[in-house]
Design an enzyme around this catalytic site. Structure first.
Site, mmCIF file in Angstrom:
data_model
loop_
_atom_site.group_PDB
_atom_site.id
_atom_site.type_symbol
_atom_site.label_atom_id
_atom_site.label_comp_id
_atom_site.label_asym_id
_atom_site.label_seq_id
_atom_site.Cartn_x
_atom_site.Cartn_y
_atom_site.Cartn_z
ATOM 1 N N ASP A 189 -22.184 25.528 -4.544
ATOM 2 C CA ASP A 189 -21.499 25.277 -3.270
ATOM 3 C C ASP A 189 -20.022 25.029 -3.560
ATOM 4 O OD1 ASP A 189 -21.250 25.067 -0.545
ATOM 5 O OD2 ASP A 189 -22.665 23.413 -0.326
ATOM 6 N N ASP A 220 -26.388 27.612 2.126
ATOM 7 C CA ASP A 220 -26.287 28.150 3.483
ATOM 8 C C ASP A 220 -25.685 29.546 3.404
ATOM 9 O OD1 ASP A 220 -23.422 27.832 3.353
ATOM 10 O OD2 ASP A 220 -23.664 25.753 3.984
ATOM 11 N N HIS A 248 -12.073 26.037 1.604
ATOM 12 C CA HIS A 248 -13.339 26.161 2.327
ATOM 13 C C HIS A 248 -13.470 27.491 3.083
ATOM 14 C CE1 HIS A 248 -17.032 24.945 4.007
ATOM 15 N NE2 HIS A 248 -16.571 25.018 5.237
ATOM 16 N N ARG A 284 -25.808 22.615 11.710
ATOM 17 C CA ARG A 284 -25.086 21.340 11.807
ATOM 18 C C ARG A 284 -24.932 20.918 13.268
ATOM 19 N NH1 ARG A 284 -21.718 18.586 8.345
ATOM 20 N NH2 ARG A 284 -21.689 20.331 6.876
ATOM 21 N N LYS A 307 -28.501 26.747 7.104
ATOM 22 C CA LYS A 307 -28.177 25.349 7.440
ATOM 23 C C LYS A 307 -27.661 25.276 8.870
ATOM 24 C CE LYS A 307 -24.490 23.103 5.601
ATOM 25 N NZ LYS A 307 -23.688 22.479 4.521
ATOM 26 N N GLY A 352 0.794 -1.232 0.000
ATOM 27 C CA GLY A 352 0.000 0.000 0.000
ATOM 28 C C GLY A 352 0.825 1.280 0.000
#
Ligand code: R5P
Length: 291
Positions: free
Chosen positions: A216, A166, A127, A191, A189, A35
């Site tokens: 968004d 939102d 973000h 959360r 919105k 991996g």
């Protein structure tokens, strides 16, 4: 400058090479049976400023490790400066302590990238812009929202209503509105920080009989968009589309969104998928040329 074609953004990197005329540095990569990732630069970077194009969407951890390995390889092979072009910046949403005992994930990512040899970061629709100050080197974000809105103008949706699901995304809807030329608005919105569950409420919006595009930064599970679509239907919207910069679309998100009556999902190639209908290449090329 030379463009290093990171394995997670190879196609986008090739497009940037085409638009900028910069030389490319191909990358050999593979995953060992256990991996672990292996990378090797396949062209010289000696005495060059290199831009490594490598998004850090799923699988975030191995894409991040590859980015760090590429930066280390670039510096070890004589690059004078390393700019990381990371269209989707993983872990940017955990940018503060929300509950006691948590960590700040993006702080660790920033320290790791610095240790690997990265000198500068370019990302897209991070973000929250405050995240950029956490990086111990210059970090910039660019908005792909105008490119997404132009996609809809070309499809004949000029004057469509730009909706933010939102309040935090209202600046995004306003950027889209500038291109679309119609109205813009937002829902609310809430959360639950313990369960992660969200709920939405909608004030009256002027959408009866209208085409609405929900904008968004990220679509992850699709819950936010499905909730917004329900409210828009209750308020009589005629056609609903959705556009996001980062289409993570985990699990059955795409199916849920389409089943909610949304006619099309449009995303960028920050997260490569069949929904990546808008390329970030012009935006990133311009940013690199301005460095
Ligand atoms: C959060 O504030 C973001 O802007 C997005 O609205 C969110 O990440 C979308 O998540 P999901 O698709 O899971 O509702």
């Amino acid at each position: 400058m030379k463009i290093v074609l990171g394995p997670s953004s190879r196609e986008l990197g090739e497009k940037i090479v085409e638009l900028t005329g910069f030389q490319k540095v191909p990358v050999a990569s593979r995953v060992f049976p256990d991996g672990e990732s292996y990378i090797r630069l396949e062209a010289s970077v000696k005495d060059e400023h290199v831009a490594i194009v490598q998004t850090t969407c799923m699988p975030q951890d191995s894409n991040l490790m590859q980015l760090a390995f590429l930066a280390n390889a670039a510096k070890r092979n004589g690059a004078t400066k390393v700019t990381a072009v990371v269209p989707y910046l993983a872990y940017a949403r955990q940018d503060k302590i929300f509950l006691e005992g948590e960590n700040i994930s993006v702080e660790t990512v920033a320290a790791m990238l610095k240790a690997a040899g990265i000198d500068q970061l370019i990302t897209v629709n991070v973000h929250a812009e405050s995240v950029l100050t956490i990086f111990p080197f210059p970090a910039q974000t660019f908005s792909a929202i105008p490119l997404l809105a132009e996609y809809f103008v070309k499809k004949g949706h000029k004057k469509a209503f730009a909706l933010a699901p939102d309040k935090g995304a209202m600046h995004i809807a306003q950027q889209a509105q500038t291109v679309l030329g119609g109205e813009a608005g937002n829902l609310e919105k809430q959360r639950d920080r313990h369960t992660g569950q969200t709920s939405q409420t909608g004030k009256h919006l002027n959408v009866k009989g209208e085409t609405v595009i929900i904008f968004d930064d990220i679509i992850s599970t699709g819950g936010t968009i499905v909730g917004a679509a329900r409210i828009l239907k209750e308020q009589g919207a005629a056609h609903i589309y959705t556009a996001c910069v980062h289409g993570l679309l985990v699990g059955d998100a795409e199916k849920r969104i389409l089943n909610a009556g949304i006619e099309e999902i449009v995303a960028t190639d920050s997260v490569p998928s069949k929904n990546s209908k808008v390329t970030l290449a012009p935006l990133i090329s311009q940013a690199l040329k301005a460095l």
